[in-house]
Design an enzyme around this catalytic site. Structure first.
Site, PDB file in Angstrom:
ATOM      1  N   GLN A 155     -18.897 -19.551  20.606  1.00  0.00           N
ATOM      2  CA  GLN A 155     -18.313 -19.379  21.906  1.00  0.00           C
ATOM      3  C   GLN A 155     -19.405 -18.313  22.680  1.00  0.00           C
ATOM      4  O   GLN A 155     -20.273 -17.484  22.218  1.00  0.00           O
ATOM      5  CB  GLN A 155     -17.087 -18.440  21.977  1.00  0.00           C
ATOM      6  N   TYR A 341      -0.808  15.254 -10.900  1.00  0.00           N
ATOM      7  CA  TYR A 341      -0.115  14.582 -11.980  1.00  0.00           C
ATOM      8  C   TYR A 341      -1.125  13.235 -12.525  1.00  0.00           C
ATOM      9  O   TYR A 341      -1.432  13.189 -13.815  1.00  0.00           O
ATOM     10  CB  TYR A 341       1.020  13.765 -11.479  1.00  0.00           C
ATOM     11  N   GLY A 454      13.946  10.577 -13.101  1.00  0.00           N
ATOM     12  CA  GLY A 454      13.651   9.295 -12.925  1.00  0.00           C
ATOM     13  C   GLY A 454      12.576   8.680 -13.871  1.00  0.00           C
ATOM     14  O   GLY A 454      12.689   7.651 -14.427  1.00  0.00           O
ATOM     15  N   ASN A 490       7.917   5.294 -10.245  1.00  0.00           N
ATOM     16  CA  ASN A 490       7.584   6.543 -11.292  1.00  0.00           C
ATOM     17  C   ASN A 490       6.071   6.427 -11.492  1.00  0.00           C
ATOM     18  O   ASN A 490       5.504   5.553 -11.999  1.00  0.00           O
ATOM     19  CB  ASN A 490       8.052   6.102 -12.439  1.00  0.00           C
TER      20      ASN A 490
END
Lengths: 559, 255
Positions: A155, A341, A454, A490
């Site tokens: 183009q 963690y 959990g 988790n």
């Protein structure tokens, strides 16, 4: 017998963290309560905050608003050693916001798409009667490496992207056909024979066969502005325009629709699946990434094939960062806690020590990697031994326990070591999963504590889904992923599950865990992240030595 | 023959102590005044009325329901008390209790409560007056050592850290302190708000006493699986192997 193998690799890291004069075995210490000023990084944060507060016109970072005026640092704020490397960084340096290497790892995944070339070539040859030769393919790839970063072909009067902003974008191809590979300009080839050890190259070529694939990496800056779902669209548009240019097609002829369909759907391999509406993410986002694919993205299996444990540890690091810190910690939950963690799995050589201990144990017992039977008895033996060994280290070295101060950290590391050991012993990832769950139960029973609410749920009911192949209850580990039922919420699991999948295959000497196309695509030397040394890259990022892509500085005023 | 629950396997002191905690047959070691328990919990001032969330059940006029007829409400439920919590952290260095056993104790022995178990803390939620009674029972009993356990609603960090030089579990918020008289005093409530008056909860156990009363397996106490190079499995570990194996097999062939 097993005692001779306890290397206690973490002691060096503990000495560096706590200072070499501390007593390794002491269960008591003096807490000096020195506050945030004891950490160079916290001091830097406070200084920046002071500098920027006036400019912002609103209050900013101030650790003294914490806990009613009692700031962080009542205990010693310790740095982290990236496992298997010499990098020691502050904990803050391992938050993905502060670590450009971590960002780039994820960017490299979501900006990648694998698109087959054969379907397009068939359209060109059979429908349009055009000739496709190695020369036309090379020409196509030259045009494509112009167009894919965001430049115009075909183009007139089009806007384009600044090459300085998109230089990380590239497309290379790969094939299992050595004759074709020989004819491809080396700059455009992911050369399986050169990049992989000979036995792995043979496995990969046999799996890929005579098919040909494009490893496409769109600009990092594009996916940072949009998302992973953009990648197939961006690439398909540029692929279509490139075909038109390279094969002198009419821009609107009907065959172009076939090429577009191939590029967007029929010949496309996304890095991850689309998620259900309740999680509201498109393809190529971390929630849909299978453990098998992540195992194949990490390239340690290619550069350190003789050390399956190292392979698994690098996959764990990649997964802990991506699944825990970015996916669960940010996309799904928000906040900053997940970093603390996840780092347990890839810092201070703790998981390394437990896994190498496990490897020594089963090699002694069964005669090598992938030699043990994949039975419950074997899992019971190996997982119990590794878990008890790890728990004993936490008990004998109080600063090790203090380093992994959260039960979920310890549970992840112990279960990962047990799972990886069982998977490597048998060459079977499902045996690894079984070992993971046994480790969790042992840990809970021994100490009367495990992780959080959990977290404990999935690990206490987990054994029942290891061998179940009913509907969505069970799946091979390689096909499970971040969105697998019961795994979707988790932290501290998913990277480790990926490590288990990779370790089974690394132990067997497999060239890939799930998909050969992914393995070869991420061997592309044009990627920015160092996929064979995940932990080293994170260390570099933390040490401010890693140069990521997608920087906007080029088009902004200097600071 | 009447059924006697067995609760837990093993003949080591840890196994025996775990059975005691689960059975509720726990020894009373001290008598912390009720007012001090209430003050440390921090939910209401001692002597103040119990805030309620609904009128007494007798005034509500409950619908006819066989379960309601069968189960007498606890006094807190009957009077409409709000639900509040206590939360304890236990050091891994031989604190008498451990989170899962606190939960087992509560679930088996305390009516109308909701225990929650984590690695560094354990929470029990219940109607306020019921909870106060449960909390006093815990604080008075052998499940508590005042240096190795403490009530912490937030910022619980400490269960896995080395002990302070005086043998107390680390607490960022320093809610407890050891007096010159050797007694432990709460100086802040469980969320760290300073108390008007210190609450004396008594003397800590000796290390030997804590080891005798603990429910945690450790290699330097009662080992769970022997030591590296010299494995010897506790009966609890063998029972767990059995359970894991059956869970795994059942998942494969659930018929």
């Amino acid at each position: 017998m097993a005692k001779m193998h306890t290397k206690k690799m973490f002691i060096r890291a503990l000495n560096k963290k706590f200072g070499k004069d501390f007593d390794l075995a002491s269960q008591k210490t003096e807490y000096k309560r020195l506050g945030p000023e004891q950490s160079a990084r916290k001091r830097e944060f406070m200084e920046y905050s002071r500098k920027l507060e006036g400019k912002r016109g609103v209050s900013f970072y101030n650790p003294y608003v914490h806990a009613g005026g009692i700031p962080l640092g009542q205990r010693q704020l310790v740095p982290y050693k990236l496992s298997g490397t010499e990098y020691i960084v502050e904990g803050d340096d391992l938050h993905f916001v502060n670590n450009p290497a971590m960002q780039q790892m994820w960017d490299d995944i979501r900006r990648t798409i694998v698109v087959g070339l054969d379907m397009a070539h068939e359209v060109l040859e059979k429908r349009l009667g055009k000739e496709v030769t190695p020369e036309t393919i090379n020409n196509y790839l030259e045009i494509l490496n112009h167009a894919m970063p965001g430049a115009a072909v075909v183009q007139e009067h089009m806007v384009e992207t600044h090459p300085g902003l998109v230089d990380d974008c590239n497309v290379r191809i790969f094939t299992g056909d050595d004759d074709l590979a020989d004819e491809i300009d080396p700059q455009y080839l992911v050369d399986i024979n050169k990049l992989f050890p000979a036995d792995q190259a043979e496995q990969l070529k046999a799996a890929i066969g005579k098919t040909t694939w494009q490893a496409i990496h769109i600009p990092t800056i594009v996916v940072r502005s949009c998302d992973g779902g953009t990648t197939s669209r961006w690439s398909a548009m540029q692929l279509g325009m490139t075909f038109i240019d390279a094969y002198n097609m009419a821009a609107g002829e009907a065959a172009v629709a076939d090429l577009a369909y191939a590029a967007k759907h029929a010949a496309v391999l996304q890095m991850s699946d689309m998620l259900p509406a309740r999680r509201a993410r498109g393809p190529n986002n971390p929630g849909g990434l299978s453990f098998g694919f992540l195992s194949d993205m990490v390239q340690t299996s290619r550069t350190a094939p003789a050390d399956p444990t190292k392979v698994a540890l690098n996959v764990v690091a990649a997964g802990a960062m991506l699944y825990d810190q970015i996916w669960l910690g940010s996309y799904m939950s928000g906040g900053v806690g997940f970093t603390q963690y996840a780092t347990a799995a890839y810092t201070n050589d703790v998981l390394d020590d437990f896994c190498y201990y496990g490897a020594d144990y089963f090699v002694d017992k069964f005669g090598g990697f992938a030699k043990a039977p994949a039975t419950l008895d074997m899992v019971k033996d190996v997982a119990t031994e590794v878990t008890l060994y790890g728990m004993e280290q936490y008990e004998e070295f109080p600063t090790l326990l203090e380093d992994h101060f959260g039960g979920s950290q310890r549970a992840s590391v112990l279960a990962a070591a047990a799972g990886i050991s069982c998977a490597m012993a048998s060459g079977n990832s499902q045996a690894g999963l079984a070992g993971w769950y046994l480790s969790m139960l042992l840990h809970k029973e021994g100490w009367g504590r495990l992780g959080f609410f959990g977290y404990d749920l999935q690990d206490q009911c987990g054994p029942t889904n290891v061998f179940s192949y009913q509907s969505d209850e069970g799946n091979p580990d390689e096909l499970r992923g971040a969105n697998y039922p019961n795994y979707a919420m988790n932290v501290g699991h998913q990277g480790e599950y990926a490590g288990i999948a990779s370790s089974a295959h690394a132990a067997r000497g497999d060239a890939f865990a799930l998909n050969p196309l992914i393995k070869v695509t991420f061997a592309n030397p044009g990627l920015v992240f160092t996929w064979d040394d995940v932990r080293g890259a994170f260390g570099k990022g933390g040490a401010r030595e890693f140069r990521a892509a997608g920087d906007r500085a080029l088009v902004m005023p200097a600071l | 023959m009447a059924y006697t629950p067995q609760f837990y396997p093993g003949n080591t002191s840890v196994g025996i102590n775990r059975r005691k905690h689960m059975s509720g047959n726990i020894e009373k070691l001290r008598d912390v005044p009720e007012a001090d328990v209430v003050t440390i919990m921090g939910h209401r001032a001692p002597g103040a009325d119990y805030p309620s969330t609904h009128p007494p059940l007798k005034e509500i006029g409950e619908p006819k329901c066989p379960v309601r007829e069968l189960v007498a409400p606890t006094s807190g439920a009957a009077t409409g008390d709000r639900v509040r919590y206590n939360q304890f952290a236990d050091s891994m260095y031989f604190a008498p209790s451990i989170p899962y056993w606190r939960s087992y104790w509560a679930a088996i022995n305390c009516r109308g409560c909701d225990p929650g178990t984590l690695s560094g803390r354990q929470i029990i939620e219940a109607r306020e007056r019921d909870l106060e009674a449960y909390t006093k029972k815990l604080m008075d009993s052998e499940m508590t050592d005042v240096a190795l356990c403490s009530m912490r609603g937030c910022t619980v960090h400490g269960h896995s850290l080395r002990l302070e030089e005086n043998g107390m579990m680390f607490d960022m918020l320093a809610r407890t302190e050891m007096g010159k008289d050797g007694n432990i005093y709460y100086v802040k409530d469980q969320v760290g708000i300073p108390l008007d008056k210190k609450a004396n909860v008594g003397k800590p156990m000796s290390e030997a006493e804590a080891k005798k009363r603990t429910t945690i397996f450790r290699v330097d106490g009662v080992a769970f699986g022997g030591k590296t190079g010299a494995r010897k499995f506790d009966e609890a570990l063998e029972a767990l192997h059995h359970m894991w194996e059956y869970r795994s097999k059942w998942g494969f062939r659930p018929e």
